[in-house]
Design an enzyme around this catalytic site. Structure first.
Site, PDB file in Angstrom:
ATOM      1  N   GLN A  29       3.163   9.732   1.355  1.00 53.30           N
ATOM      2  CA  GLN A  29       4.425   9.004   1.366  1.00 53.30           C
ATOM      3  C   GLN A  29       5.311   9.349   0.177  1.00 53.30           C
ATOM      4  O   GLN A  29       6.495   9.032   0.192  1.00 53.30           O
ATOM      5  CB  GLN A  29       4.169   7.505   1.415  1.00 53.30           C
ATOM      6  CG  GLN A  29       3.604   7.058   2.752  1.00 53.30           C
ATOM      7  CD  GLN A  29       3.381   5.578   2.767  1.00 53.30           C
ATOM      8  OE1 GLN A  29       2.369   5.086   2.306  1.00 53.30           O
ATOM      9  NE2 GLN A  29       4.357   4.849   3.279  1.00 53.30           N
TER      10      GLN A  29
ATOM     11  N   GLY B 209       0.840  -1.189   0.000  1.00 51.94           N
ATOM     12  CA  GLY B 209       0.000   0.000   0.000  1.00 51.94           C
ATOM     13  C   GLY B 209       0.872   1.233   0.000  1.00 51.94           C
ATOM     14  O   GLY B 209       2.042   1.185   0.382  1.00 51.94           O
TER      15      GLY B 209
ATOM     16  N   HIS C 272      -2.276   7.330   7.120  1.00 48.15           N
ATOM     17  CA  HIS C 272      -1.257   8.160   6.459  1.00 48.15           C
ATOM     18  C   HIS C 272      -1.870   9.454   5.945  1.00 48.15           C
ATOM     19  O   HIS C 272      -1.301  10.535   6.106  1.00 48.15           O
ATOM     20  CB  HIS C 272      -0.624   7.424   5.272  1.00 48.15           C
ATOM     21  CG  HIS C 272       0.564   6.602   5.626  1.00 48.15           C
ATOM     22  ND1 HIS C 272       1.711   7.120   6.173  1.00 48.15           N
ATOM     23  CD2 HIS C 272       0.781   5.272   5.493  1.00 48.15           C
ATOM     24  CE1 HIS C 272       2.589   6.157   6.363  1.00 48.15           C
ATOM     25  NE2 HIS C 272       2.052   5.017   5.967  1.00 48.15           N
TER      26      HIS C 272
ATOM     27  N   HIS D  73      -4.446   1.489   7.619  1.00 47.22           N
ATOM     28  CA  HIS D  73      -3.063   1.977   7.670  1.00 47.22           C
ATOM     29  C   HIS D  73      -2.880   3.145   6.690  1.00 47.22           C
ATOM     30  O   HIS D  73      -2.310   4.178   7.045  1.00 47.22           O
ATOM     31  CB  HIS D  73      -2.123   0.813   7.327  1.00 47.22           C
ATOM     32  CG  HIS D  73      -0.677   1.153   7.351  1.00 47.22           C
ATOM     33  ND1 HIS D  73       0.182   0.701   8.340  1.00 47.22           N
ATOM     34  CD2 HIS D  73       0.091   1.883   6.505  1.00 47.22           C
ATOM     35  CE1 HIS D  73       1.401   1.153   8.093  1.00 47.22           C
ATOM     36  NE2 HIS D  73       1.375   1.867   6.984  1.00 47.22           N
ATOM     37  N   GLU D  74      -3.375   2.975   5.470  1.00 43.22           N
ATOM     38  CA  GLU D  74      -3.196   4.020   4.450  1.00 43.22           C
ATOM     39  C   GLU D  74      -4.048   5.254   4.740  1.00 43.22           C
ATOM     40  O   GLU D  74      -3.602   6.382   4.525  1.00 43.22           O
ATOM     41  CB  GLU D  74      -3.499   3.463   3.054  1.00 43.22           C
ATOM     42  CG  GLU D  74      -2.602   2.323   2.623  1.00 43.22           C
ATOM     43  CD  GLU D  74      -1.113   2.582   2.779  1.00 43.22           C
ATOM     44  OE1 GLU D  74      -0.679   3.749   2.650  1.00 43.22           O
ATOM     45  OE2 GLU D  74      -0.390   1.615   3.033  1.00 43.22           O
TER      46      GLU D  74
ATOM     47  N   CYS E 271       6.002  -0.381   7.469  1.00 43.80           N
ATOM     48  CA  CYS E 271       5.689   0.797   6.659  1.00 43.80           C
ATOM     49  C   CYS E 271       6.883   1.134   5.772  1.00 43.80           C
ATOM     50  O   CYS E 271       8.027   1.117   6.231  1.00 43.80           O
ATOM     51  CB  CYS E 271       5.366   1.969   7.581  1.00 43.80           C
ATOM     52  SG  CYS E 271       4.906   3.479   6.721  1.00 43.80           S
ATOM     53  N   LEU E 272       6.605   1.445   4.516  1.00 37.42           N
ATOM     54  CA  LEU E 272       7.679   1.828   3.600  1.00 37.42           C
ATOM     55  C   LEU E 272       8.413   3.075   4.089  1.00 37.42           C
ATOM     56  O   LEU E 272       9.589   3.261   3.796  1.00 37.42           O
ATOM     57  CB  LEU E 272       7.136   2.060   2.197  1.00 37.42           C
ATOM     58  CG  LEU E 272       6.544   0.843   1.494  1.00 37.42           C
ATOM     59  CD1 LEU E 272       6.000   1.233   0.125  1.00 37.42           C
ATOM     60  CD2 LEU E 272       7.558  -0.268   1.374  1.00 37.42           C
TER      61      LEU E 272
END
Length: 186
Positions: free
Chosen positions: A51, A46, A139, A135-136, A93-94
């Site tokens: 991000q 995702g 963000h 999660h997204e 997480c990226l």
């Protein structure tokens, strides 16, 4: 399409709330294509606009449902308007590479959004898909998964988080046993 750099922990854009998308047009579809390519290049499941430094309420998800099926979504202006139950699962997480921790989330959610063609979508998600969407959406609200951890866990991770903010990669930290598959890496 282009791979864009993923912003890392400590970048102020990750703490900003993304703005609603006013129009779904070719520019937005190009952004979504870039986001998908970036997510795959970074081996994520995702990615939210924040991000990659874009403060627009857009996210992409590509997760396995089983060995043969994947859920691939682009959601614009997503709203989680119902949450039921709770479960705990590992997340990564990226934007916080190498760190994984158990996070409590709603087990089932209902989501309303626009797709990449501007059409309204509404669906119920549970399990891994529900976790990834939550999660997204976090963000897009400037919230990171580490914000959902206890103060004690955040203190334990502090030196690794500070290292990421300085541009250093931390030693991988997992809440679960070695060799366990990571959770949502988005």
């Amino acid at each position: 399409m282009a791979v864009r750099p993923v912003r890392m922990y400590g970048d102020p854009v990750l703490r900003q709330k993304a703005l609603p998308v006013a129009e779904v047009d070719d520019t937005m579809r190009e952004l979504i294509a870039d986001m998908r390519e970036t997510m795959h290049a970074y081996h994520g499941v995702g990615l939210a606009g924040n991000q990659i430094g874009v403060l627009q309420r857009v996210l992409v998800i590509d997760i396995p449902v089983d060995d043969e099926t994947r859920v691939r979504l682009a959601l614009i202006n997503p709203v989680v308007d119902r949450k039921e139950g709770a479960e705990t699962g590992e997340e990564g997480c990226l934007s916080i590479p190498g760190l994984y921790e158990e996070v409590r989330r709603a087990r089932q959610i209902r989501v309303r959004a626009l797709d990449e063609h501007g059409r309204p979508v509404e669906f119920t998600a549970e399990g891994y898909l529900a976790r990834a969407v939550q999660h997204e959406v976090d963000h897009l609200d400037g919230v990171l998964f580490v914000d959902r951890l206890s103060l004690l866990k955040r203190r334990f991770m502090r030196s690794s988080l500070e290292a990421i903010a300085r541009g250093e990669l931390p030693v991988p930290h997992r809440a679960s046993a070695p060799g366990a598959a990571p959770g949502s890496g988005s």
